[in-house]
Structure formats: structure tokens, C-alpha cells
Write a protein that holds these residues in place. Structure first.
Motif, mmCIF file in Angstrom:
data_model
loop_
_atom_site.group_PDB
_atom_site.id
_atom_site.type_symbol
_atom_site.label_atom_id
_atom_site.label_comp_id
_atom_site.label_asym_id
_atom_site.label_seq_id
_atom_site.Cartn_x
_atom_site.Cartn_y
_atom_site.Cartn_z
ATOM 1 N N TRP A 75 0.835 -1.203 0.000
ATOM 2 C CA TRP A 75 0.000 0.000 0.000
ATOM 3 C C TRP A 75 0.871 1.255 0.000
ATOM 4 C CZ3 TRP A 75 -0.638 4.336 2.987
ATOM 5 C CH2 TRP A 75 -1.787 5.093 2.751
ATOM 6 N N ILE A 76 1.914 1.269 0.819
ATOM 7 C CA ILE A 76 2.813 2.422 0.872
ATOM 8 C C ILE A 76 3.515 2.602 -0.470
ATOM 9 C CG2 ILE A 76 4.974 3.245 1.894
ATOM 10 C CD1 ILE A 76 3.992 2.239 4.578
ATOM 11 N N HIS A 77 3.948 1.494 -1.072
ATOM 12 C CA HIS A 77 4.597 1.585 -2.389
ATOM 13 C C HIS A 77 3.652 2.197 -3.419
ATOM 14 C CE1 HIS A 77 6.681 0.429 -6.070
ATOM 15 N NE2 HIS A 77 5.564 -0.163 -6.471
ATOM 16 N N ASN A 78 2.405 1.733 -3.437
ATOM 17 C CA ASN A 78 1.445 2.219 -4.433
ATOM 18 C C ASN A 78 1.038 3.668 -4.224
ATOM 19 O OD1 ASN A 78 1.364 -0.277 -5.750
ATOM 20 N ND2 ASN A 78 -0.298 -1.035 -4.448
ATOM 21 N N ASN A 79 1.266 4.190 -3.043
ATOM 22 C CA ASN A 79 0.911 5.573 -2.746
ATOM 23 C C ASN A 79 2.129 6.470 -2.579
ATOM 24 O OD1 ASN A 79 -2.257 5.761 -2.124
ATOM 25 N ND2 ASN A 79 -1.502 3.784 -1.402
ATOM 26 N N SER A 80 3.277 6.031 -3.072
ATOM 27 C CA SER A 80 4.507 6.800 -2.960
ATOM 28 C C SER A 80 4.959 7.279 -4.333
ATOM 29 C CB SER A 80 5.611 5.940 -2.326
ATOM 30 O OG SER A 80 6.029 4.935 -3.229
ATOM 31 N N GLU A 81 6.012 8.056 -4.346
ATOM 32 C CA GLU A 81 6.554 8.542 -5.613
ATOM 33 C C GLU A 81 7.271 7.430 -6.380
ATOM 34 O OE1 GLU A 81 10.794 10.254 -3.829
ATOM 35 O OE2 GLU A 81 9.231 11.640 -4.490
#
Length: 326
Positions: free
Chosen positions: A34-40
Motif C-alpha cells: 500500500w505504501i509503495h502504491n501511494n509513494s513517488e
């Protein structure tokens, strides 16, 4: 979980190393994705490495890659997982099991952002987000000398603790329904919605395997129907106790007491399986067991199969348990 999501949103667009701690099956990898998909770094790859699953002799080549001829069998150039994660996210699961030699190389990568393939004299630059996860106490591992202290402080910039499922019981009905719908799509099958009694029962289980165990149980439910055992108890060896006087204020263990406990446990299991076989319809279950409806309700409460806080409907209102159908 709300606090956890709030903190995750705050740090997802930064590039600081993250450390996720928690028992197995609590959703550490799901949060990392989730963090990867919502990061730059969302346009890059999400590269997962299970440090406990790959032997230390092979993990170095998996992580950093190798040049042709670097060792026997290296017939071609192979980029490592670190290189594949360039402009993406590198997720190191079970980081506590990383070999000490590889820990020093990972520390070098974090300090300088560079690494070398095996057999390569030059260094390569990589820009990747690092997320580590563990189900162990890294501070204890550091004190025991099994984990480098300098690496611990490098990856411990921001830590998130994933709570076990038993600490978030109110989420279990939502998770169960979510997994049911997901598995309906995956298996291309329709499954009956969970009766309220079953959801209440699921809330009161221990769930040692956490969300992963719940997910597997719901998958069985979708595939096999309501008669499937969602929760499969792991057999444990009972402690052998000598029939003596009371110890520590506890009553003595007698054959009569052991027999009573065994009968009660068997009765509970029979009631549970009959409830499942009858899709948690209590009236049909009472008929199948050849006992009165009122006796069944008492035994359900006594066995803890339904929370005592949930009022049992009067007999006149009780018919077939409403099961939503798609």
C-alpha cells in the motif's frame, strides 16, 4: 488501525527506511505494498525478498546479482533484486534472519546508495525505497549480537507495529466479508453471506495465524460451503498432571473432573459441527441433535460459541437464520 493508517499516510511520500514489526500473518507485506502504491516510487517495481527462505550462500547473489564468470555456474550476467528495485521499493521480509556478512553490505547500500555485483569491480548506484519487516524483537537480536547495531539504527528511522488479529476483534466481521467477496471473484463462485452468529463466533477465536489464518478459512468456506471448518484448531499436547492435592490454590485434578471436561469439550465440538452443517440454523441444529431448542441455546452460551453479550432471540421469533444471498 486508524492510527496506523494515519501514520502510514504521513510517511508514504517520504524516502526514509521503514521497519514493520508484528506477528506472522498480520499484514506487513500488504501495508508495504500500500505504501509503495501511494509513494513517488509507485511506477517502479515492488521487489520482495524473504531473507529467511533463501540460504545465506545464495541470498547474496539474489540481492546484488553477479557478473558472468563470477563463480562456477555463472554463465550469464544476472541483475540482483536490489537493482530490479531501482526507482521502486525493496521489501526485505524477515530481516532479522539476514546473514551478518550481508548485513554489512546492506548497511553500505543504505549509507552510500551503491552496491557491487558479485565479480564486478565497479559500484552501481541505485535509488530505491527500503521497507523491512520482522516478527522478532530486533532490539533483543541486537543485544544478543545476531543483528548489527549500526544497521538496526539505519532501518529503524520509522517503525510501525502491526497489531495481531486478537487485538482488533471488531474488524473480524469486516475482514471476513471482504475476503468472502474477494474469493468469490477469484474462484468464480457464489457463497452465502456469514450469519451473525458465525461472525460473533469468529470474533471470539484466538487466531494464532492472524489475518492469514482468517483468509484461508474464508477460502475454505467459499469453496466448500457453510459446512467447511473456517477455524481449524491446532492440536496441542495436554500437560500431564499428577492427581494430588491442590497446588497454587487450584483445585486438585481428579478423574471425575477430567471426564467432565472431556465430555464438555466433545459436546462443544459436536454442537459446533452440527451448527456448521445446518448453516448455523439453531432450530434445525436442535432437531438434528434431538434436544430442545431451549437446551441448545443454553449449551451454545455455556460453550462460548456465541458471545453472552448478544441477546438470544425468544423462541417465537426464531426461525431460519437469515442468510443473505447474492
Amino acid at each position: 488501525m486508524t492510527e496506523l493508517q494515519t501514520r502510514a499516510r504521513r510517511i508514504c511520500r517520504t524516502n526514509v527506511p521503514l521497519l514493520f514489526c508484528g506477528e506472522g500473518g498480520t499484514g506487513k507485506e500488504a501495508l508495504a505494498r500500500w505504501i509503495h502504491n501511494n509513494s513517488e516510487y509507485a511506477n517502479g517495481e515492488f521487489v520482495k525478498v524473504n531473507c529467511a527462505a533463501i540460504p545465506g550462500t545464495l541470498l547474496e547473489s539474489e540481492l546484488f546479482g553477479y557478473e558472468k564468470g563470477a563463480f562456477t555456474g555463472a554463465n550469464n550476467v544476472k541483475p540482483g533484486r536490489v537493482e530490479l528495485a531501482h526507482r521502486g521499493t525493496l521489501f526485505l521480509d524477515e530481516i532479522a534472519d539476514l546473514d551478518l556478512n550481508l548485513q554489512s553490505k546492506l548497511l553500505h547500500l543504505l549509507q552510500d546508495g551503491t552496491f557491487s555485483r558479485i565479480g564486478d569491480q565497479g559500484e552501481r548506484k541505485v535509488d530505491a525505497r527500503l521497507i523491512c519487516a520482522t516478527n522478532k524483537d530486533l532490539e533483543a537480536e541486537t543485544m544478543a549480537g545476531r543483528f548489527r547495531q549500526d544497521l538496526f539504527y539505519r532501518i529503524h528511522v520509522f517503525r510501525l507495529r502491526m497489531p495481531p488479529l486478537r487485538e482488533r476483534r471488531d474488524d473480524i466481521p469486516l475482514l471476513a466479508e471482504y475476503f468472502r467477496k474477494q474469493f468469490e471473484k477469484q474462484f468464480e463462485m457464489k457463497a452465502e453471506a456469514f450469519p451473525s452468529e458465525m461472525l460473533e463466533y469468529l470474533k471470539n477465536l484466538a487466531w494464532a495465524g492472524n489475518i492469514r489464518e482468517l483468509s484461508n478459512g474464508v477460502a475454505r468456506y467459499v469453496l466448500l460451503g457453510p459446512e467447511a471448518a473456517i477455524h481449524q484448531e491446532i492440536p496441542t499436547r495436554r500437560a500431564r498432571r499428577v492427581v494430588t492435592g491442590a497446588e497454587n490454590g487450584e483445585p486438585p485434578v481428579t478423574l471425575k473432573r477430567l471426564s467432565k471436561d472431556a465430555i464438555r469439550e466433545m459436546e462443544k465440538n459436536v454442537i459446533l459441527e452440527t451448527l456448521r452443517a445446518n448453516q448455523w440454523n439453531r432450530r434445525k441444529t436442535a432437531l438434528a441433535l434431538k434436544i430442545s431448542y431451549r437446551a441448545l441455546i443454553y449449551k451454545i452460551q455455556d460453550a462460548g460459541l456465541v458471545s453472552r453479550r448478544v441477546p438470544i432471540q425468544p423462541v417465537r421469533d426464531e426461525g431460519r437464520i437469515g442468510i443473505a444471498r447474492n
